[in-house]
Design a protein around this motif. Structure first.
Motif, PDB file in Angstrom:
ATOM      1  N   HIS A  30     107.112 169.331  78.716  1.00 35.51           N
ATOM      2  CA  HIS A  30     108.287 168.900  77.960  1.00 35.51           C
ATOM      3  C   HIS A  30     107.961 167.584  77.267  1.00 35.51           C
ATOM      4  O   HIS A  30     108.347 166.514  77.733  1.00 35.51           O
ATOM      5  CB  HIS A  30     109.489 168.747  78.895  1.00 35.51           C
ATOM      6  N   PRO A  31     107.235 167.672  76.130  1.00 33.27           N
ATOM      7  CA  PRO A  31     106.760 166.444  75.478  1.00 33.27           C
ATOM      8  C   PRO A  31     107.889 165.626  74.852  1.00 33.27           C
ATOM      9  O   PRO A  31     108.864 166.172  74.332  1.00 33.27           O
ATOM     10  CB  PRO A  31     105.807 166.961  74.404  1.00 33.27           C
ATOM     11  N   SER A  32     107.714 164.328  74.912  1.00 37.34           N
ATOM     12  CA  SER A  32     108.640 163.406  74.256  1.00 37.34           C
ATOM     13  C   SER A  32     108.334 163.377  72.756  1.00 37.34           C
ATOM     14  O   SER A  32     107.323 163.913  72.306  1.00 37.34           O
ATOM     15  CB  SER A  32     108.469 162.003  74.847  1.00 37.34           C
ATOM     16  N   ALA A  33     109.192 162.701  72.010  1.00 35.67           N
ATOM     17  CA  ALA A  33     108.944 162.547  70.568  1.00 35.67           C
ATOM     18  C   ALA A  33     107.632 161.812  70.328  1.00 35.67           C
ATOM     19  O   ALA A  33     106.881 162.153  69.406  1.00 35.67           O
ATOM     20  CB  ALA A  33     110.103 161.796  69.916  1.00 35.67           C
ATOM     21  N   ALA A  34     107.318 160.826  71.176  1.00 37.04           N
ATOM     22  CA  ALA A  34     106.062 160.079  71.032  1.00 37.04           C
ATOM     23  C   ALA A  34     104.857 160.979  71.284  1.00 37.04           C
ATOM     24  O   ALA A  34     103.837 160.878  70.588  1.00 37.04           O
ATOM     25  CB  ALA A  34     106.033 158.892  71.998  1.00 37.04           C
ATOM     26  N   GLU A  35     104.950 161.889  72.261  1.00 33.87           N
ATOM     27  CA  GLU A  35     103.855 162.820  72.528  1.00 33.87           C
ATOM     28  C   GLU A  35     103.669 163.793  71.363  1.00 33.87           C
ATOM     29  O   GLU A  35     102.537 164.107  70.981  1.00 33.87           O
ATOM     30  CB  GLU A  35     104.125 163.601  73.814  1.00 33.87           C
ATOM     31  N   LYS A  36     104.753 164.257  70.802  1.00 37.06           N
ATOM     32  CA  LYS A  36     104.662 165.161  69.650  1.00 37.06           C
ATOM     33  C   LYS A  36     104.005 164.449  68.474  1.00 37.06           C
ATOM     34  O   LYS A  36     103.145 165.011  67.803  1.00 37.06           O
ATOM     35  CB  LYS A  36     106.050 165.664  69.261  1.00 37.06           C
ATOM     36  N   ARG A  37     104.411 163.213  68.224  1.00 37.05           N
ATOM     37  CA  ARG A  37     103.825 162.421  67.134  1.00 37.05           C
ATOM     38  C   ARG A  37     102.334 162.205  67.390  1.00 37.05           C
ATOM     39  O   ARG A  37     101.516 162.347  66.472  1.00 37.05           O
ATOM     40  CB  ARG A  37     104.557 161.083  67.007  1.00 37.05           C
ATOM     41  N   GLU A  38     101.968 161.875  68.639  1.00 39.38           N
ATOM     42  CA  GLU A  38     100.554 161.678  68.967  1.00 39.38           C
ATOM     43  C   GLU A  38      99.755 162.955  68.746  1.00 39.38           C
ATOM     44  O   GLU A  38      98.635 162.923  68.235  1.00 39.38           O
ATOM     45  CB  GLU A  38     100.377 161.208  70.406  1.00 39.38           C
ATOM     46  N   CYS A  39     100.322 164.103  69.089  1.00 37.24           N
ATOM     47  CA  CYS A  39      99.641 165.379  68.877  1.00 37.24           C
ATOM     48  C   CYS A  39      99.333 165.587  67.399  1.00 37.24           C
ATOM     49  O   CYS A  39      98.195 165.889  67.028  1.00 37.24           O
ATOM     50  CB  CYS A  39     100.501 166.524  69.402  1.00 37.24           C
ATOM     51  N   VAL A  40     100.342 165.422  66.551  1.00 37.35           N
ATOM     52  CA  VAL A  40     100.152 165.638  65.108  1.00 37.35           C
ATOM     53  C   VAL A  40      99.127 164.650  64.557  1.00 37.35           C
ATOM     54  O   VAL A  40      98.219 165.032  63.799  1.00 37.35           O
ATOM     55  CB  VAL A  40     101.494 165.543  64.365  1.00 37.35           C
ATOM     56  N   GLU A  41      99.227 163.388  64.937  1.00 37.71           N
ATOM     57  CA  GLU A  41      98.284 162.376  64.444  1.00 37.71           C
ATOM     58  C   GLU A  41      96.866 162.648  64.931  1.00 37.71           C
ATOM     59  O   GLU A  41      95.908 162.526  64.163  1.00 37.71           O
ATOM     60  CB  GLU A  41      98.741 160.982  64.881  1.00 37.71           C
ATOM     61  N   THR A  42      96.727 163.030  66.193  1.00 38.88           N
ATOM     62  CA  THR A  42      95.396 163.295  66.766  1.00 38.88           C
ATOM     63  C   THR A  42      94.754 164.508  66.104  1.00 38.88           C
ATOM     64  O   THR A  42      93.598 164.454  65.668  1.00 38.88           O
ATOM     65  CB  THR A  42      95.496 163.502  68.286  1.00 38.88           C
ATOM     66  N   VAL A  43      95.503 165.603  66.028  1.00 40.23           N
ATOM     67  CA  VAL A  43      94.963 166.829  65.419  1.00 40.23           C
ATOM     68  C   VAL A  43      94.630 166.579  63.953  1.00 40.23           C
ATOM     69  O   VAL A  43      93.579 167.007  63.466  1.00 40.23           O
ATOM     70  CB  VAL A  43      95.943 168.006  65.589  1.00 40.23           C
ATOM     71  N   SER A  44      95.489 165.874  63.242  1.00 42.53           N
ATOM     72  CA  SER A  44      95.220 165.574  61.829  1.00 42.53           C
ATOM     73  C   SER A  44      93.922 164.805  61.665  1.00 42.53           C
ATOM     74  O   SER A  44      93.125 165.095  60.768  1.00 42.53           O
ATOM     75  CB  SER A  44      96.363 164.759  61.231  1.00 42.53           C
ATOM     76  N   GLY A  45      93.702 163.823  62.529  1.00 45.24           N
ATOM     77  CA  GLY A  45      92.480 163.019  62.447  1.00 45.24           C
ATOM     78  C   GLY A  45      91.220 163.843  62.636  1.00 45.24           C
ATOM     79  O   GLY A  45      90.242 163.680  61.904  1.00 45.24           O
ATOM     80  N   TRP A  46      91.232 164.743  63.610  1.00 41.38           N
ATOM     81  CA  TRP A  46      90.060 165.597  63.841  1.00 41.38           C
ATOM     82  C   TRP A  46      89.916 166.632  62.737  1.00 41.38           C
ATOM     83  O   TRP A  46      88.804 166.949  62.307  1.00 41.38           O
ATOM     84  CB  TRP A  46      90.165 166.282  65.204  1.00 41.38           C
ATOM     85  N   ALA A  47      91.041 167.179  62.256  1.00 40.16           N
ATOM     86  CA  ALA A  47      90.990 168.206  61.216  1.00 40.16           C
ATOM     87  C   ALA A  47      90.443 167.655  59.907  1.00 40.16           C
ATOM     88  O   ALA A  47      89.716 168.350  59.193  1.00 40.16           O
ATOM     89  CB  ALA A  47      92.386 168.799  61.005  1.00 40.16           C
ATOM     90  N   VAL A  48      90.760 166.413  59.589  1.00 42.35           N
ATOM     91  CA  VAL A  48      90.233 165.779  58.369  1.00 42.35           C
ATOM     92  C   VAL A  48      88.710 165.796  58.385  1.00 42.35           C
ATOM     93  O   VAL A  48      88.066 165.944  57.345  1.00 42.35           O
ATOM     94  CB  VAL A  48      90.776 164.337  58.230  1.00 42.35           C
ATOM     95  N   ASP A  49      88.128 165.690  59.573  1.00 39.42           N
ATOM     96  CA  ASP A  49      86.671 165.728  59.709  1.00 39.42           C
ATOM     97  C   ASP A  49      86.127 167.148  59.810  1.00 39.42           C
ATOM     98  O   ASP A  49      84.932 167.341  60.046  1.00 39.42           O
ATOM     99  CB  ASP A  49      86.239 164.917  60.938  1.00 39.42           C
ATOM    100  N   GLY A  50      86.999 168.167  59.664  1.00 37.89           N
ATOM    101  CA  GLY A  50      86.557 169.553  59.630  1.00 37.89           C
ATOM    102  C   GLY A  50      86.484 170.257  60.966  1.00 37.89           C
ATOM    103  O   GLY A  50      85.963 171.362  61.061  1.00 37.89           O
ATOM    104  N   TRP A  51      87.004 169.659  62.017  1.00 35.11           N
ATOM    105  CA  TRP A  51      86.962 170.285  63.334  1.00 35.11           C
ATOM    106  C   TRP A  51      88.006 171.396  63.427  1.00 35.11           C
ATOM    107  O   TRP A  51      89.129 171.253  62.963  1.00 35.11           O
ATOM    108  CB  TRP A  51      87.245 169.258  64.420  1.00 35.11           C
ATOM    109  N   ALA A  52      87.634 172.517  64.059  1.00 37.45           N
ATOM    110  CA  ALA A  52      88.595 173.569  64.376  1.00 37.45           C
ATOM    111  C   ALA A  52      89.450 173.090  65.546  1.00 37.45           C
ATOM    112  O   ALA A  52      89.047 172.213  66.310  1.00 37.45           O
ATOM    113  CB  ALA A  52      87.857 174.858  64.746  1.00 37.45           C
ATOM    114  N   ILE A  53      90.619 173.680  65.694  1.00 40.19           N
ATOM    115  CA  ILE A  53      91.568 173.273  66.724  1.00 40.19           C
ATOM    116  C   ILE A  53      91.849 174.459  67.643  1.00 40.19           C
ATOM    117  O   ILE A  53      92.008 175.589  67.176  1.00 40.19           O
ATOM    118  CB  ILE A  53      92.897 172.792  66.090  1.00 40.19           C
ATOM    119  N   ALA A  54      91.938 174.196  68.947  1.00 39.26           N
ATOM    120  CA  ALA A  54      92.307 175.221  69.926  1.00 39.26           C
ATOM    121  C   ALA A  54      93.461 174.688  70.760  1.00 39.26           C
ATOM    122  O   ALA A  54      93.477 173.513  71.137  1.00 39.26           O
ATOM    123  CB  ALA A  54      91.120 175.556  70.830  1.00 39.26           C
TER     124      ALA A  54
END
Length: 104
Positions: A30-54
């Protein structure tokens, strides 16, 4: 406490579309708003570098990771669950899904 975990998945024996590297994303049930924001920011950072996401599409964090991967046009791989083992996490992967459709 923010609880979004990111781990690197070995893609040496996977298809060519995943050879740029892949990260797994997991989080609290049950993620908080801060956890959801961290997820989007973290995934975006890795995706910009071309990493696939699982991630696990049965979780809120997994669905956010999938939508972020789709937006960034990087491959997404759905996994069933993360199993904590003494030597580290193990995951059960499903077939690659990119782009992600029909979630949410």
């Amino acid at each position: 406490m923010i609880r979004v975990w990111v781990f690197i998945i070995d893609t040496r024996n996977m298809g060519p579309e995943l050879q740029g590297g892949m990260i797994g994303v997991a989080g609290s049930a049950h993620p908080s708003a801060a956890e959801k924001r961290e997820c989007v920011e973290t995934v975006s950072g890795w995706a910009v570098d071309g990493w696939a996401i699982a991630a696990d599409l049965h979780t809120v964090i997994g669905r956010l990771a999938a939508m972020t991967a789709e937006t960034a046009c990087v491959p997404f791989v759905s996994f069933d669950r993360v199993i904590q083992q003494s030597e580290g996490p193990a995951i059960a992967l499903q077939a690659p899904r990119s782009p992600v459709r029909g979630i949410g």
